[in-house]
Design a protein around this motif. Sequence first.
Motif, PDB file in Angstrom:
ATOM      1  N   LEU B 190      85.132  36.461  27.530  1.00  0.00           N
ATOM      2  CA  LEU B 190      85.244  36.766  26.104  1.00  0.00           C
ATOM      3  C   LEU B 190      84.041  36.218  25.344  1.00  0.00           C
ATOM      4  O   LEU B 190      83.454  36.906  24.500  1.00  0.00           O
ATOM      5  N   ASN B 191      83.634  34.997  25.680  1.00  0.00           N
ATOM      6  CA  ASN B 191      82.479  34.378  25.006  1.00  0.00           C
ATOM      7  C   ASN B 191      81.211  35.172  25.192  1.00  0.00           C
ATOM      8  O   ASN B 191      80.473  35.428  24.240  1.00  0.00           O
ATOM      9  N   ARG B 192      80.942  35.597  26.435  1.00  0.00           N
ATOM     10  CA  ARG B 192      79.676  36.311  26.656  1.00  0.00           C
ATOM     11  C   ARG B 192      79.728  37.715  26.057  1.00  0.00           C
ATOM     12  O   ARG B 192      78.724  38.214  25.573  1.00  0.00           O
ATOM     13  N   PHE B 193      80.914  38.335  26.076  1.00  0.00           N
ATOM     14  CA  PHE B 193      81.013  39.660  25.462  1.00  0.00           C
ATOM     15  C   PHE B 193      80.741  39.565  23.966  1.00  0.00           C
ATOM     16  O   PHE B 193      80.120  40.442  23.362  1.00  0.00           O
ATOM     17  N   TYR B 194      81.243  38.485  23.360  1.00  0.00           N
ATOM     18  CA  TYR B 194      81.005  38.274  21.932  1.00  0.00           C
ATOM     19  C   TYR B 194      79.510  38.100  21.655  1.00  0.00           C
ATOM     20  O   TYR B 194      78.946  38.731  20.755  1.00  0.00           O
ATOM     21  N   SER B 195      78.875  37.268  22.466  1.00  0.00           N
ATOM     22  CA  SER B 195      77.433  37.030  22.307  1.00  0.00           C
ATOM     23  C   SER B 195      76.649  38.341  22.446  1.00  0.00           C
ATOM     24  O   SER B 195      75.798  38.667  21.611  1.00  0.00           O
ATOM     25  N   LEU B 196      76.976  39.100  23.489  1.00  0.00           N
ATOM     26  CA  LEU B 196      76.236  40.351  23.730  1.00  0.00           C
ATOM     27  C   LEU B 196      76.578  41.410  22.691  1.00  0.00           C
ATOM     28  O   LEU B 196      75.718  42.204  22.301  1.00  0.00           O
ATOM     29  N   HIS B 197      77.833  41.395  22.235  1.00  0.00           N
ATOM     30  CA  HIS B 197      78.219  42.379  21.221  1.00  0.00           C
ATOM     31  C   HIS B 197      77.452  42.129  19.920  1.00  0.00           C
ATOM     32  O   HIS B 197      77.225  43.053  19.148  1.00  0.00           O
ATOM     33  N   TYR B 198      77.091  40.890  19.690  1.00  0.00           N
ATOM     34  CA  TYR B 198      76.288  40.568  18.505  1.00  0.00           C
ATOM     35  C   TYR B 198      74.818  40.902  18.734  1.00  0.00           C
ATOM     36  O   TYR B 198      74.105  41.321  17.820  1.00  0.00           O
ATOM     37  N   LEU B 199      74.368  40.739  19.980  1.00  0.00           N
ATOM     38  CA  LEU B 199      72.940  40.982  20.281  1.00  0.00           C
ATOM     39  C   LEU B 199      72.587  42.468  20.328  1.00  0.00           C
ATOM     40  O   LEU B 199      71.601  42.909  19.739  1.00  0.00           O
TER      41      LEU B 199
END
Lengths: 289, 420
Positions: B190-199
């Motif tokens: 979930l954390n990395r998806f959030y980071s990538l979804h923002y990037l």
Amino acid sequence: MNLKRTILAFAAAGALAGALATPAAHAAEQVTPPRQSWSFSGPFGKYDPAQLQRGFKVYKEVCAACHSMNLLRFRNLAEPGGPEFSLAQAAAVAAEYKIKDGPNEQGEMFERDGRIADAFPAPFPNDAAARAANGGVLPPDMSVIAKARTYERGFPWFVLDMFTQYQEQGPDYLTALMLGYREKPADFTMPSPTMQYNMYFPGHAIGMPPPLSNDRVTYDDGAPQTLEQYSKDVSAFLMWIAEPHLVARKRLGFQVMIFLIVFAGLLYFTKKKVWHAVDLEPGAVEKKA
Amino acid sequence: MSGHSLYQPQSPFMKWMERRLPIAGLIHSSFVVYPTPRNLNYWWTFGGILTFMLGVQIITGIVLAMHYTPHVDYAFNSVEHIMRDVNYGWLLRYLHANGAAMFFLAAYVHMFRGMYYGSYKEPREVLWILGVILLLLIIATGFMGYVLPWGQMSFWAATVITNLFSAIPLVGEPIVSWLWGGYAVGNPTLNRFYSLHYLLPFVIAGVVVLHIWALHVAGQNNPTGVEPRRDTDTVPFTPYATIKDSFLMIVFCILFAWFVFYMPNYLGHADNYIPANPAVTPTHIVPEWYYLPFYAILRAIPNKLMGVVALGASIVILAFLPWLDTSKVRSARYRPLYRQFFWVFVVVCVGLGWLGSKPAEGGYVIAARILTLYYFAHFLIVLPLLGLFEKTKPLPNSITESVLHGDVPLGASAPPPVKT
């Protein structure tokens, strides 16, 4: 001619779809709940505060014995577009409950009277306790359940729903569920003896015993104290807690729509005027060099 | 197209600025005097609509990120906090969720328009390939965004899609653990998806700049597919394209507002209002509607690895479209056979979408296989052969001639060409 071909192609696709729909027998076939009429449906829909107040009473006196509603705060009861209790009424409801708070300065947890900022307390301390008290089945939290339940509309209804704005599948299903308890058909085997037969529940075997019956809850406003009325009122209440800003959303939506339609109209006629010369004659466009 | 800037700064400050950073001149030559074919129809607005939607998604997304908590224990309730307690949080979230759907709708219309009018053909191959890259990026971004509310469909979609990588021989399993950051979809995922979804939206914005750059080098295609040849073939971008695009963009906003304000959950799935539960699998795991055609292709193939390959190929094949289509004529207007195959292809794509929403059993699987086969045949058989055998209609001499006199076959009593 091109249009005709397109229509033919779509007709062929439709025929294919129709042919395919037949063998699609689902494992858990769901009975379609009957449509109810709701005050909050359609573009100008609003919750009926009196209905929400009755629904809250049903929830508080019956459902809350097993079902938590973790996202409901007592202050919500007094907010506009909801049951619209007065702040004093909401505070009085809150004061009926004991809230666990702490730790205090001695490092101990303590109980105090509820305040309007508090969340509605859950009936069980944790999911395991809730399961243990309910024959191994967890009664779901009811905060967004009206949006978390639906039934399949199927073609072509799901296309038409886009235009008619039908989106009350959740409360329709919940109402039907509470009215849907029946004698078990002879050929139906119940997976567990504590379960009940409900014609609208997917798979029909439901852990919840019939929660409501006539005259179970006393209404103060003279509304009929029938199972059907209870079911509708509590479903409307559940829709409100799932979508507490629905009234504000639809009101703002109407303003936005008026603005956009007028703006689009103005742009259309501006566009016509700007393009008028080009449409008349090709050389009319002035090229500044 | 004409490279030299026609911008004449008036004020002393703009004159000073223009000698140091000619940004006003760039805007002037790209969006004011830029010549656009005079016969562009409303299907050409969808590029502008996409740029607008990207802006909407980025702005609403940045504000949503201020209130969202990317943690498995809090994500679901933080979204509900946005819906209940954040001022106009319900509006931001519904704009963002429905905005994604509108984004894909506009992207698909934009792509079908490109296919119908042959916009991918020489010299616009790179422009088209950048578009395919954008499609891949929005698919990835949309998928990761759908995981963030951490409902049942979020969790199970993440599980199903990341598991696709396990089909890769030998390294599949390690890749999946690496993607998850663990041995199941969980908090690190979930954390990395959030980071990538923002990037990724900012990566998209960068590729959009390249896409528009390539567009301005090659110039816009137009419904005739004939390049502008003289002055009367084009009109300046402002006011002509600006006003026409503004009008359709507002009409598109009416559609967008219809969903946001009146049917905000229609395009979503009810199961995503149930908090994620790894112990309970939903009866039907269904992606958002805009992935359904690809999902149908994935499930049509009985072998998992081949299903994943077909899924990937169904998108990657688009990048080869400029070379698979052998016809010299761009626009379907002058390609009577291609025009029919184009509409069949559209129906096949919609049909695949419908099948993707159905359980993978019985007649549905058979139909999905037939349509998948046709999807690939369209690119690999129909398009290469059509170019060789199709008898195309004569092209107009110029855009102006087509606009003024319609498409008159050569040799017939054609009106005299218009003098400039």
